[in-house]
Design an enzyme around this catalytic site. Structure first.
Site, PDB file in Angstrom:
ATOM      1  N   HIS A  55       0.186   4.353   0.023  1.00 14.89           N
ATOM      2  CA  HIS A  55      -0.232   5.381   0.985  1.00 14.89           C
ATOM      3  C   HIS A  55       0.387   5.108   2.361  1.00 14.89           C
ATOM      4  CE1 HIS A  55      -3.126   7.050  -1.830  1.00 14.89           C
ATOM      5  NE2 HIS A  55      -3.657   5.860  -1.990  1.00 14.89           N
ATOM      6  N   LYS A  56       0.316   3.846   2.787  1.00 11.45           N
ATOM      7  CA  LYS A  56       0.892   3.482   4.089  1.00 11.45           C
ATOM      8  C   LYS A  56       2.404   3.670   4.089  1.00 11.45           C
ATOM      9  CE  LYS A  56      -2.390  -0.132   5.502  1.00 11.45           C
ATOM     10  NZ  LYS A  56      -2.453  -1.549   5.905  1.00 11.45           N
ATOM     11  N   ASP A  72      -2.151  -4.202  10.818  1.00 16.30           N
ATOM     12  CA  ASP A  72      -3.518  -4.446  10.397  1.00 16.30           C
ATOM     13  C   ASP A  72      -4.351  -3.399  11.111  1.00 16.30           C
ATOM     14  OD1 ASP A  72      -5.392  -5.675   8.776  1.00 16.30           O
ATOM     15  OD2 ASP A  72      -5.974  -7.139  10.297  1.00 16.30           O
ATOM     16  N   HIS A 114      -4.444   6.652  14.279  1.00 18.55           N
ATOM     17  CA  HIS A 114      -4.219   5.335  14.861  1.00 18.55           C
ATOM     18  C   HIS A 114      -2.886   4.766  14.401  1.00 18.55           C
ATOM     19  CE1 HIS A 114      -6.403   5.443  11.144  1.00 18.55           C
ATOM     20  NE2 HIS A 114      -5.979   4.230  10.836  1.00 18.55           N
ATOM     21  N   ASN A 130       0.848  -1.185   0.000  1.00 15.40           N
ATOM     22  CA  ASN A 130       0.000   0.000   0.000  1.00 15.40           C
ATOM     23  C   ASN A 130       0.892   1.247   0.000  1.00 15.40           C
ATOM     24  OD1 ASN A 130      -1.558   2.257   0.950  1.00 15.40           O
ATOM     25  ND2 ASN A 130      -3.128   0.812   1.623  1.00 15.40           N
TER      26      ASN A 130
END
Length: 192
Positions: free
Chosen positions: A12-13, A69, A177, A10
């Site tokens: 973006h991550k 996760d 988060h 990912n």
């Protein structure tokens, strides 16, 4: 500089976390280490999925790594979508489909309280460590903003009058988060 694999593709991550680890570790993606398979996510908890992904990379590529996760836990929906957040509306993993499905399921509810929770499993030189980050907030009734990804356009963090999708990456990283879990990871890694 030490290398550390973030067990995700990912982008973006990767971009979010690269900013936070800048100067400390060279962050590698799954593509960078030659891992071209979909990592297993067969557990029924965020902790279990992050551990399963990190263990897969450690055992198959022998590189220190971490995996995350994340789940959106909506109070009125009994904690759903939770561990199934990415595929809430089906296996196509479409952000827009997931948001539409969530908003439809929330229509009959007044309570719109929710939280994002991220669990990170780090395997550093064969030893496992876990870190958690939580941000409380509410689900808006409609989409707001065009930054971010996932449920960002409908998640308004507590104490703010804009969604994650209306924040700059820097603003979001300070309170998100994932940002909170990664901060714990960064503090831990800085002592190594």
């Amino acid at each position: 500089m030490k290398q550390l694999c973030f067990a995700t593709n990912n982008k973006h991550k990767i971009a979010e976390v690269s900013q936070m680890l800048a100067g400390k570790y060279k962050l590698l993606s799954l593509e960078d280490i030659g891992c071209h398979v979909e990592l297993p996510e067969e557990q029924d908890t965020l902790e279990g999925n992050s551990r399963q992904k990190a263990e897969y990379v450690w055992h198959n590529f022998n590189i220190s790594c971490f995996a995350d996760d994340t789940g959106l836990e909506v109070e009125a929906l009994g904690g759903a979508p939770g561990v199934y957040s990415a595929r809430y509306a089906g296996p196509q993993r479409s952000d827009s489909d997931n948001i539409q499905h969530l908003l439809k399921n929330l229509e009959p509810h007044q309570n719109r309280r929710a939280r994002f929770r991220t669990c990170i499993t780090l395997i550093l030189d064969g030893k496992e460590h876990q870190f958690e980050g939580i941000v409380e907030g509410t689900i808006t009734t409609d989409w707001q903003g065009n930054k971010g990804f996932g449920y960002d356009p409908v998640f308004m963090p507590q104490g703010y009058n804009k969604t994650f999708a209306e924040m700059t990456p820097e603003e979001k990283n300070l309170i998100s988060h994932r940002g909170r879990a990664v901060q714990k990871l960064v503090v831990f890694l800085s002592t190594r």
